[in-house]
Design an enzyme around this catalytic site. Structure first.
Site, PDB file in Angstrom:
ATOM      1  N   LYS A 180       0.825  -1.203   0.000  1.00  0.00           N
ATOM      2  CA  LYS A 180       0.000   0.000   0.000  1.00  0.00           C
ATOM      3  C   LYS A 180       0.871   1.270   0.000  1.00  0.00           C
ATOM      4  CE  LYS A 180      -4.030  -1.918  -0.276  1.00  0.00           C
ATOM      5  NZ  LYS A 180      -3.722  -3.341  -0.325  1.00  0.00           N
TER       6      LYS A 180
HETATM    7  C1  LIG Z   1      -9.814  -2.839  -1.849  1.00  0.00           C
HETATM    8  C2  LIG Z   1      -9.200  -3.518  -0.668  1.00  0.00           C
HETATM    9  N1  LIG Z   1      -9.924  -3.649   0.448  1.00  0.00           N
HETATM   10  C3  LIG Z   1      -9.426  -4.233   1.551  1.00  0.00           C
HETATM   11  C4  LIG Z   1      -8.148  -4.741   1.579  1.00  0.00           C
HETATM   12  C5  LIG Z   1      -7.667  -5.432   2.808  1.00  0.00           C
HETATM   13  O1  LIG Z   1      -6.525  -4.901   3.361  1.00  0.00           O
HETATM   14  P1  LIG Z   1      -5.481  -5.848   4.142  1.00  0.00           P
HETATM   15  O2  LIG Z   1      -4.689  -6.600   3.122  1.00  0.00           O
HETATM   16  O3  LIG Z   1      -4.636  -4.887   4.912  1.00  0.00           O
HETATM   17  O4  LIG Z   1      -6.271  -6.744   5.014  1.00  0.00           O
HETATM   18  C6  LIG Z   1      -7.335  -4.629   0.433  1.00  0.00           C
HETATM   19  C7  LIG Z   1      -5.976  -5.154   0.420  1.00  0.00           C
HETATM   20  O5  LIG Z   1      -5.358  -5.366  -0.586  1.00  0.00           O
HETATM   21  C8  LIG Z   1      -7.883  -4.004  -0.715  1.00  0.00           C
HETATM   22  O6  LIG Z   1      -7.160  -3.873  -1.845  1.00  0.00           O
END
Ligand SMILES: Cc1ncc(COP(=O)(O)O)c(C=O)c1O
Length: 372
Positions: A180
């Protein structure tokens, strides 16, 4: 192979983690609170609650707003599976909606058609970092008491009409996973202005333990605590927060370099036949990933790029065709289905060199020139 994405980490992050080691306090503690305060100032929001992933941020936010079994949550099917799993973890049902083909953000008119008496929340996903039309979304949600819980996993650092994403809806959920805009190694955060719900989320992230009770009795009975809410073990650790604090110091240069590469890609790809460049608000978007639409032969392009040492991906395979989520998809979603066949994600990360960028550009051009 040039990867699609890669974190940019240095000695600063390593040293910061070393300092946490020296304190002996690895879990939830002052480094997490420091990270939260930094985010609070940057986003201009009253509350930031740091958690262990973006997925848990979405789950805990929905849960704190009381979303549960029997409720419906409208969500684009074109998102990471995390968004859908977070909804299902509350017991609510995801109702898949359409997206706009020019931004891949939610189609607000389509959302409006899907609202029922059971709709308790809408989760717009700010795709690739570009903000959804929050004014339009709030205009349809507020009169009906429907909560807007933003999936802002892609959008840390982005703005909407001059205001940072993080305090526009009822809550925004960020991810700080390895790829990210900034990373904590793994991490997430819920940001919101509502103090009462924020306190609930603070308790829920650490097993529903009521810290007020804890404080109240601290002088007399330090061992005493009360569990007052259903909760989870979702809190961020000092180790992850230390990485996040160092990453945050670099955010401006991260955003700027990725914006520069995005603009370069857009300019060159616009001239190629058979390609659609997404419409992009450069001034307000902290670009998370770079997606192109290929009208014909997307898979062929991916195979070709591989032979050139250029990685590519598809973000995302829509959720309404995933085996476990299929049953939640009663209606056709023609725009999403078409996009799913066209989209390709190309390499975009801070440490890409100019020659990496050239290789990506030249490889894509070579593919289309050979076709025409
Ligand atoms: C659109 C979206 N929502 C939620 C998430 C979830 O984040 P995490 O990987 O930190 O759990 C991601 C992660 O790639 C994402 O791209």
């Amino acid at each position: 192979m040039i990867p699609v994405s890669k974190p940019s980490m240095g000695n600063e992050e390593l040293e910061a983690v070393g300092k946490v080691f020296q304190t002996g306090w690895l879990g939830l503690g002052s480094t997490v609170f420091d990270f939260e305060n930094i985010l609070k100032d940057y986003l201009g929001v009253k509350n930031v609650i740091a958690v262990n992933t973006g997925t848990s941020a979405i789950h805990i936010a929905l849960d704190a707003f009381g979303i549960s079994a029997g409720d419906e949550v409208i969500v684009p099917t074109m998102t990471f599976a995390a968004t859908i799993q977070a909804i299902l973890a509350t017991g609510a049902v995801p109702v898949f909606c359409e997206i706009n083909s020019d931004t891949l953000n939610v189609d607000v008119a389509d959302i409006e058609k899907r609202i029922t008496a059971k709709t308790k929340a809408i989760i717009p996903v700010h795709y690739c970092g570009q903000a959804c039309d929050m004014d339009e979304l709030l205009a349809i949600a507020r009169p009906k008491g429907i909560k807007i819980i933003e999936d802002a996993a892609h959008a840390f650092g982005s703005s909407y009409k001059g205001k940072k994403i993080g305090s526009l809806g009822d809550a925004a959920c960020f991810s700080f996973d390895p790829i990210k805009t900034i990373t904590c190694g793994e991490g997430g955060a819920v940001t919101l202005n509502d103090d009462e719900i924020a306190e609930k989320i603070r308790r829920k992230r650490i097993l529903g333990i009521d810290k007020d009770t804890w404080h109240r009795y601290r002088n007399e009975r330090t061992w005493f605590y009360q569990v007052t809410d259903i909760g989870y073990r979702y809190h961020m650790s000092n180790i992850n927060a230390a990485i996040g604090i160092e990453q945050f110091k670099k955010i401006d240069k991260f955003i700027e370099r990725k914006r520069e590469i995005t603009m370069r890609y857009d300019k060159e790809f616009r001239t190629l036949p058979g390609i659609k460049v997404l419409s992009n608000n450069y001034a307000e978007t902290a670009q998370f990933c770079y997606i192109l639409r290929v009208e014909n032969g997307r898979d062929e392009l991916m195979n070709f790029l591989k032979t050139k040492g250029v990685g590519s991906g598809v973000h995302y395979i829509p959720n309404h065709i995933q085996p476990v989520f299929k049953k939640f998809s009663p209606d056709a979603l023609p725009i999403t289905d078409k996009m799913a066949e066209q989209i390709i994600t190309l390499p975009l990360y801070y440490d890409m060199t100019d020659s990496d960028v050239e290789l990506v550009l030249n490889s894509v051009k070579e593919f289309f020139n050979a076709k025409s």
